[in-house]
Design a protein around this motif. Structure first.
Motif, short mmCIF file in Angstrom:
data_model
loop_
_atom_site.label_atom_id
_atom_site.label_comp_id
_atom_site.label_asym_id
_atom_site.label_seq_id
_atom_site.Cartn_x
_atom_site.Cartn_y
_atom_site.Cartn_z
N ARG A 12 15.00 20.38 35.10
CA ARG A 12 13.83 20.05 34.28
C ARG A 12 13.83 20.87 32.99
O ARG A 12 13.59 20.33 31.91
CB ARG A 12 12.55 20.29 35.07
CG ARG A 12 12.38 19.32 36.21
CD ARG A 12 11.27 19.77 37.15
NE ARG A 12 11.18 18.90 38.29
CZ ARG A 12 10.20 18.00 38.48
NH1 ARG A 12 9.24 17.89 37.59
NH2 ARG A 12 10.19 17.24 39.53
N HIS A 13 14.10 22.15 33.11
CA HIS A 13 14.14 23.02 31.94
C HIS A 13 15.21 22.54 30.96
O HIS A 13 14.96 22.44 29.76
CB HIS A 13 14.42 24.46 32.36
CG HIS A 13 14.53 25.41 31.23
ND1 HIS A 13 13.49 26.22 30.83
CD2 HIS A 13 15.54 25.66 30.37
CE1 HIS A 13 13.87 26.93 29.79
NE2 HIS A 13 15.12 26.61 29.48
N LEU A 30 14.15 19.34 29.14
CA LEU A 30 13.14 19.62 28.11
C LEU A 30 13.77 20.30 26.90
O LEU A 30 13.51 19.92 25.75
CB LEU A 30 12.04 20.52 28.68
CG LEU A 30 10.99 19.85 29.54
CD1 LEU A 30 10.15 20.89 30.25
CD2 LEU A 30 10.13 18.92 28.71
N ILE A 36 6.49 24.66 28.60
CA ILE A 36 6.11 23.28 28.86
C ILE A 36 6.31 22.91 30.32
O ILE A 36 5.46 22.26 30.94
CB ILE A 36 6.91 22.31 27.95
CG1 ILE A 36 6.48 22.48 26.49
CG2 ILE A 36 6.73 20.86 28.39
CD1 ILE A 36 7.41 21.77 25.50
N GLU A 37 7.43 23.35 30.90
CA GLU A 37 7.72 22.95 32.28
C GLU A 37 6.67 23.43 33.25
O GLU A 37 6.49 22.85 34.32
CB GLU A 37 9.12 23.42 32.70
CG GLU A 37 9.27 24.90 32.88
CD GLU A 37 10.70 25.32 33.18
OE1 GLU A 37 11.37 24.63 33.97
OE2 GLU A 37 11.15 26.32 32.62
N HIS A 38 5.92 24.47 32.89
CA HIS A 38 4.87 24.98 33.77
C HIS A 38 3.50 24.42 33.43
O HIS A 38 2.61 24.44 34.26
CB HIS A 38 4.84 26.51 33.71
CG HIS A 38 6.10 27.13 34.19
ND1 HIS A 38 6.50 27.10 35.50
CD2 HIS A 38 7.08 27.78 33.52
CE1 HIS A 38 7.66 27.71 35.62
NE2 HIS A 38 8.04 28.13 34.44
N ILE A 57 2.89 21.21 31.94
CA ILE A 57 2.80 19.76 31.99
C ILE A 57 2.62 19.29 33.44
O ILE A 57 3.11 19.93 34.37
CB ILE A 57 4.07 19.15 31.33
CG1 ILE A 57 3.90 17.68 31.01
CG2 ILE A 57 5.28 19.38 32.21
CD1 ILE A 57 5.04 17.13 30.14
N LEU A 110 6.19 15.35 33.51
CA LEU A 110 7.46 16.06 33.35
C LEU A 110 8.61 15.27 33.94
O LEU A 110 9.66 15.13 33.32
CB LEU A 110 7.38 17.45 33.99
CG LEU A 110 8.65 18.28 33.96
CD1 LEU A 110 9.15 18.50 32.54
CD2 LEU A 110 8.43 19.61 34.66
N GLU A 111 8.43 14.74 35.12
CA GLU A 111 9.50 13.97 35.76
C GLU A 111 9.85 12.73 34.94
O GLU A 111 11.03 12.40 34.78
CB GLU A 111 9.11 13.57 37.19
CG GLU A 111 10.22 12.87 37.94
CD GLU A 111 11.51 13.69 38.05
OE1 GLU A 111 12.60 13.06 38.05
OE2 GLU A 111 11.46 14.93 38.12
N VAL A 127 11.88 13.94 31.95
CA VAL A 127 13.22 14.31 32.38
C VAL A 127 14.06 13.06 32.62
O VAL A 127 15.21 12.96 32.17
CB VAL A 127 13.17 15.20 33.64
CG1 VAL A 127 14.55 15.36 34.28
CG2 VAL A 127 12.58 16.57 33.30
#
Length: 149
Positions: A82-83, A86, A108-110, A112, A117-118, A121
């Motif tokens: 994911r990181h 992004l 952002i990953e934390h 959203i 997020l998925e 990605v």
């Protein structure tokens, strides 16, 4: 026995991702290396390792190496995926400088919602997979946003 789902805080997720990268690079992680990666002192790492061990994500005994459990490896791999997606989106599509993209991807990953997020990605992965030339196509497409756009 039912599988326990662990919800990671931003801090624990960052530690897990750091350990994942160190383990991939060296096979194991050391408290000193984790401290350097995270920009903290060893006692902070020890506290985080206790929590991650209690969550069943890492194996660590005092003065020993840190390794990921199978559950920790899976969770860390997902965080890194994911990181990375992004950061790639910020760099390759929006034209954000690399260090800035990495910092912001982490935030952002934390922040959203997981579903959003998925989807982001999956979008980035699809563009990389479907575009002729993959990631290089994104970088060289000429449609990347530039400063002032």
């Amino acid at each position: 026995m039912a599988k326990r789902t662990v919800t990671l805080s931003e801090s624990r997720g960052d530690y897990l991702e750091c350990i994942y990268h160190l383990v991939r690079k060296r096979g194991v992680a050391r408290v000193k290396e984790i401290a350097a990666c995270m920009g903290v002192r060893a006692p902070s790492v020890t506290g985080a390792l206790r929590a991650l061990t209690a969550d069943g994500l890492v194996s660590h005994d005092p003065y020993q190496f840190v390794t990921l459990t199978p559950a920790g490896r899976a969770a860390a791999r997902d965080l890194a995926r994911r990181h990375g997606a992004l950061a790639d989106f910020l760099k390759d599509v929006l034209g954000v400088e690399s260090a800035t993209a990495e910092r912001n991807a982490c935030h952002i990953e934390h922040a959203i919602e997981p579903e959003v997020l998925e989807r982001l990605v999956r979008f980035v992965e699809r563009v990389e997979r479907c575009a002729t030339g993959g990631r290089s196509q994104l970088r060289n497409a000429g449609c990347k946003l530039r400063a002032g756009d």
